[in-house]
Design an enzyme around this catalytic site. Structure first.
Site, PDB file in Angstrom:
ATOM      1  N   TRP A  79       0.835  -1.213   0.000  1.00  0.00           N
ATOM      2  CA  TRP A  79       0.000   0.000   0.000  1.00  0.00           C
ATOM      3  C   TRP A  79       0.862   1.252   0.000  1.00  0.00           C
ATOM      4  CZ3 TRP A  79      -4.141  -1.444  -1.977  1.00  0.00           C
ATOM      5  CH2 TRP A  79      -4.743  -2.649  -1.631  1.00  0.00           C
TER       6      TRP A  79
ATOM      7  N   ASP B  46      -1.852   6.553   6.430  1.00  0.00           N
ATOM      8  CA  ASP B  46      -2.856   5.586   5.974  1.00  0.00           C
ATOM      9  C   ASP B  46      -3.110   4.646   7.149  1.00  0.00           C
ATOM     10  OD1 ASP B  46      -4.294   3.499   4.897  1.00  0.00           O
ATOM     11  OD2 ASP B  46      -2.865   3.037   3.295  1.00  0.00           O
TER      12      ASP B  46
ATOM     13  N   LYS C 229     -11.965  -2.472   6.876  1.00  0.00           N
ATOM     14  CA  LYS C 229     -11.171  -3.285   7.797  1.00  0.00           C
ATOM     15  C   LYS C 229     -11.731  -3.201   9.223  1.00  0.00           C
ATOM     16  CE  LYS C 229      -8.292  -3.742   4.207  1.00  0.00           C
ATOM     17  NZ  LYS C 229      -7.606  -2.650   3.547  1.00  0.00           N
TER      18      LYS C 229
HETATM   19  C1  LIG Z   1      -6.940  -2.269   2.258  1.00  0.00           C
HETATM   20  C2  LIG Z   1      -5.950  -1.193   2.325  1.00  0.00           C
HETATM   21  C3  LIG Z   1      -5.844  -0.195   1.340  1.00  0.00           C
HETATM   22  C4  LIG Z   1      -6.696  -0.187   0.104  1.00  0.00           C
HETATM   23  O1  LIG Z   1      -7.978   0.208   0.394  1.00  0.00           O
HETATM   24  P1  LIG Z   1      -9.056   0.414  -0.777  1.00  0.00           P
HETATM   25  O2  LIG Z   1     -10.208   0.957   0.009  1.00  0.00           O
HETATM   26  O3  LIG Z   1      -9.309  -0.935  -1.372  1.00  0.00           O
HETATM   27  O4  LIG Z   1      -8.520   1.370  -1.760  1.00  0.00           O
HETATM   28  C5  LIG Z   1      -4.913   0.804   1.519  1.00  0.00           C
HETATM   29  N1  LIG Z   1      -4.089   0.827   2.583  1.00  0.00           N
HETATM   30  C6  LIG Z   1      -4.153  -0.129   3.544  1.00  0.00           C
HETATM   31  C7  LIG Z   1      -3.222  -0.067   4.704  1.00  0.00           C
HETATM   32  C8  LIG Z   1      -5.071  -1.168   3.434  1.00  0.00           C
HETATM   33  O5  LIG Z   1      -5.129  -2.116   4.386  1.00  0.00           O
END
Ligand SMILES: *Cc1c(COP(=O)(O)O)cnc(C)c1O
Length: 356
Positions: free
Chosen positions: A99, A166, A190
């Site tokens: 990511w 993030d 998540k």
């Molecule tokens: C799942 C995830 C993403 C991607 O998320 P999307 O909503 O599918 O774009 C980005 N960063 C992290 C840390 C993730 O776990």
């Protein structure tokens, strides 16, 4: 059979969230209408948005000067929105996983990117230490929890520049000092809601510092001005997010959730460490994620990995297959996962090991 849901995302939600969402699909807030068919401008949905934003502020202790937004496009759209709004010349990024790599790729479209450290050399199995963030960058971006590789940074870093994180896969699993950050974002699927909405916490003072024109929908200021209702927000996921937030508050907030999360992770890592058959993929215990526990079989047993997935499935254990870039297993222990499911997984590991 009772299922034990270890999926990495979309992933387990509390029964409180699921039941209340199901009820609202049939009859939303006593309107006699489904949440699927009401205007986002209705006073009933406005109340949902208002309460969800207020609860995020309360649970994470968000200071004045910050705004809470619920946007579409996933965390992946934030990889581009962050540099679009904040990167004037140069930004610093920590490269700790897939990511982070994706975020860096987008940032490079907008300016210079200084990758201050990377753990790519060892398939992202550790968190780089001892790096410095230069003072001449517009911001420093990092991923708090590396969902695919099972590493996590649980301490808010001290840097002399704007800080962006993030937090997609570990938000609401610990208290966060929001005042240190300029942007925090998290895809909801998540630890918060079904897929389709992204939580963004943005400091107003960080905006308006770049010269480039920003398309209306990608400008944080558009969404701030309209209270996250510039266009139709993801109504159903926002409703579900509100249920989860109420549940988190009832549970005692992020401090209480962190205690439970730490206990679950400690139990599972202890079982992995004491097993002859299984071994963790994250080398330094200090870097281990409490949300995503990655492990494999030792070389001696390697060919039994698929058998164990089937063995576990027969006990209702779902979603433990590791991401293809790591292999083996990944057990995601998000907030809604009960300790009971961790115990069932540990028992399955012990029983499988005993058959060999
Ligand atoms: C799942 C995830 C993403 C991607 O998320 P999307 O909503 O599918 O774009 C980005 N960063 C992290 C840390 C993730 O776990």
């Amino acid at each position: 059979m009772k299922k034990h849901n270890f999926y990495a995302g979309p992933s387990i939600l509390s029964q409180y969230t699921i039941k209340n969402t199901a009820d609202a699909v049939l009859n939303f807030a006593d309107t006699g209408l489904s949440i699927l068919e009401v205007s986002h401008r209705s006073k009933e949905f406005q109340a949902v948005m208002d309460e969800a934003q207020a609860l995020v502020k309360e649970l994470l202790n968000v200071p004045d000067g910050y705004h809470v937004l619920f946007l579409g496009g996933g965390a992946s759209l934030q990889f581009c929105m962050v540099p679009f709004n904040l990167l004037a010349k140069k930004a610093a990024y920590l490269e700790t996983g897939t990511w982070a790599v994706n975020a860096i790729k987008e940032a490079r479209l907008f300016g210079e990117v200084d990758v201050v450290a990377s753990s790519k050399d060892a398939n992202f199995s550790y968190i780089p230490k001892g790096f410095t963030v230069p003072d001449d960058v517009d911001y420093f971006h990092y991923t708090t929890n590396n969902t695919i590789f099972g590493t996590e940074i649980r301490k808010d870093p001290d840097v002399n520049v704007r800080l962006v994180a993030d937090m997609s896969s570990d938000i609401f699993s610990r208290p966060v000092d929001v005042s240190k950050y300029d942007v925090i974002y998290a895809g909801a699927q998540k630890n918060l809601a079904p897929a389709g909405v992204t939580l963004v916490i943005v400091k107003e003072d960080a905006l308006g510092k770049v010269e480039r024109p920003i398309p209306t929908m990608l400008d944080y200021r558009t969404h701030i001005k309209k209270g996250s209702m510039f266009n139709t927000p993801p109504v159903l996921p926002v409703y579900s997010a509100l249920q989860t937030l109420r549940y988190y508050k009832e549970m005692g907030g992020v401090e209480a959730l962190e205690k439970l999360d730490l206990a679950k992770a400690a139990r599972l890592y202890e079982a992995i460490d004491s097993s002859k058959m299984f071994t963790g993929t994250v080398t330094d215990p200090a870097d281990r994620s409490i949300m995503n526990v990655c492990f494999v079989m030792t070389p001696e047993y390697k060919e039994l990995e698929k058998d164990f997935v089937d063995f576990a499935a027969a006990r209702g254990i779902v979603g433990i297959k590791g991401h293809r870039s790591v292999g083996g297993f990944r057990a995601s222990l998000y907030n809604a996962l009960p300790m009971e499911s961790v115990e069932v997984l540990i028992q399955a590991m012990k029983d499988f090991e005993a058959t060999k």
